[in-house]
Scaffold this active site. Structure first.
Site, short mmCIF file in Angstrom:
data_model
loop_
_atom_site.label_atom_id
_atom_site.label_comp_id
_atom_site.label_asym_id
_atom_site.label_seq_id
_atom_site.Cartn_x
_atom_site.Cartn_y
_atom_site.Cartn_z
N LEU A 41 0.81 -1.21 0.00
CA LEU A 41 0.00 0.00 0.00
C LEU A 41 0.84 1.26 0.00
CD1 LEU A 41 -2.76 -1.05 2.55
CD2 LEU A 41 -2.89 -1.02 0.05
N ASP A 64 0.66 16.35 13.97
CA ASP A 64 1.06 16.37 12.56
C ASP A 64 -0.18 16.26 11.65
OD1 ASP A 64 2.80 16.58 10.44
OD2 ASP A 64 3.31 14.45 10.38
#
Length: 453
Positions: free
Chosen positions: A50, A177
């Site tokens: 992925l 973040d």
């Protein structure tokens, strides 16, 4: 000051960037994974890659115990990455166990399992997550950096606020973040889509379609194979052997393509982006969009006093740049920057250095130009890096002339939607307060009229 974290991955889980380097497949580095490998005593079978980050790779796997697909993050084996992963797991376990009935619980990616795997390059911490779709950055690109439809942005804003409120108020966790790459689209019927669109069925990966099988039969007939090579001078028996060899080669290539086992010139498996919308730009395709906050690799506990560098540059808050102790309010600053980007396709702050000043100087200047000279004295004078930006009178040292502008005007210049800019400005402004003590919390802003309008 403009550095990255030691641990958190800076690439999206579903990355379309270049692949990781071969040099990092060594002691302390990545674990070598091939399609078909199994982990945890055969429970998890690898089916697709992925994506990757600087400190891990992420794989689609089939969980034979629960009979469903999952995403397995395999962290590099060096001690600092292992320690970072274990800290992330403790945060994720808190998220998973705190309050399953909270509205925000559904908008944070959930850890399903974790274990350690012994490999030739060391012991790797592995984390198992639900399979999610593309990131919001992919959507920004899909809409050609011209802004995502407002109705979608409002849904995203509402859900991310719920997720942040859950992290902050119920779990005592700061994400640190928040950015488009770290918010992923939830896919409710993931198993059906994996079968129908990616031809991945349970523990096995099937050929692409019935039509593909017919093509395979036609392609392996003698004329279509042998007419592409020079058979002049070959006997009938030699042609037969050549046909068999070529047929085997084609079948191997087709099997490789159907399982996603593509490799680059270094033999590294290539990532396969799970685009569950098939590149659809139709707003209706996203009418019921659900998103989840992901990547807790840089997250920390609210109870800790921290002033180290966090946040990706464009989403970084003023108190972080100045070296102050920061709080969960840093996440709200990042959210406002992210929402502006979703709506306009542009960064709200995009600082650039010059021969006279640094990127951080320009970043602080852009913030003051947008929000006014509202930095409190404690940030101008009492922080670790205050003296690098301000003189004793509180004026900027390296950038003398500031070109003030207001958020409403900036939105008017960049926003292509048909929304009420006054209401939108009122929604974003509390999250962009330079004084973090006056900045809105997720709980205080989540019922704002702009979200309901």
């Amino acid at each position: 000051m403009d550095s990255d974290s030691d641990y958190s991955d800076c690439h999206s889980i579903y990355s379309d960037d270049d692949e990781e380097g071969l040099d990092d497949y060594k002691q302390g580095g990545y674990h070598r994974v091939l399609i078909g490998d199994t982990l945890q005593d055969g429970r998890y079978k690898i089916q697709l890659k992925l994506g990757w980050g600087h400190f891990s790779t992420v794989w689609l796997a089939y969980d034979s115990k629960l009979e469903r697909h999952c995403a397995v993050k395999i962290v590099k084996s060096a001690r600092r990455f292992t320690q970072g992963a274990k800290e992330e797991i403790s945060l994720l376990e808190k998220i998973h166990s705190t309050n399953i009935d909270s509205p925000g619980y559904q908008h944070v990616a959930q850890l399903l399992d974790h274990f350690e795997h012994e490999g030739v390059n060391g012991t790797h911490v592995c984390m198992v997550f639900e399979v999610l779709g593309e990131s919001l950055l992919s959507l920004i690109k899909r809409f050609k950096y011209r802004g995502i439809p407002t109705a979608m942005v409002k849904k995203v804003a509402d859900q991310v606020l719920l997720g942040l409120d859950y992290l902050h108020r119920e779990c005592g966790i700061i994400h640190t973040d928040l950015k488009p790459e770290n918010v992923l689209v939830y896919v409710p019927n993931v198993e059906t889509l994996l079968q129908d669109r990616f031809h991945i069925h349970g523990a096995e990966t099937k050929p692409t379609s019935d039509e593909g099988d017919k093509t395979s039969t036609a392609a392996t007939s003698e004329p279509s194979i042998l007419e592409q090579v020079d058979t002049k001078g070959l006997t009938k028996n030699q042609k037969k052997k050549l046909k068999k060899k070529l047929k085997k080669k084609i079948q191997h290539r087709r099997k490789t393509e159907s399982t996603g086992n593509r490799e680059n010139k270094d033999g590294i498996v290539m990532s396969s982006v799970l685009d569950f919308t098939a590149g659809d730009q139709d707003v209706n395709a996203y009418e019921n969009i659900v998103v989840k906050i992901a990547d807790l690799g840089n997250a920390c506990w609210m109870k800790d006093e921290c002033n180290h560098l966090i946040q990706t540059r464009e989403y970084r808050s003023p108190e972080v740049i100045l070296g102050a102790n920061w709080t969960e309010k840093a996440d709200l600053w990042s959210l406002a920057c992210m929402l502006f980007e979703l709506m306009t396709g542009e960064f709200l702050f995009d600082p650039r250095p010059s021969s006279k000043y640094s990127k951080d100087d320009d970043h602080i200047a852009q913030m003051v130009e947008l929000m006014g000279d509202t930095l409190p004295p404690r940030l101008k004078h009492d922080c670790e890096f205050s003296h690098e930006f301000f003189n004793k009178d509180g004026n900027m040292l390296h950038i003398k002339k500031l070109r003030y502008r207001n958020l409403h005007d900036v939105l008017e210049e960049t926003y292509r939607g048909e929304d009420k800019l006054d209401l939108l400005t009122q929604f974003l402004t509390p999250m962009l307060q330079l004084d973090d003590e006056k900045r809105a919390s997720a709980a205080s802003i989540m019922n704002h009229p702009w979200l309901q309008d």
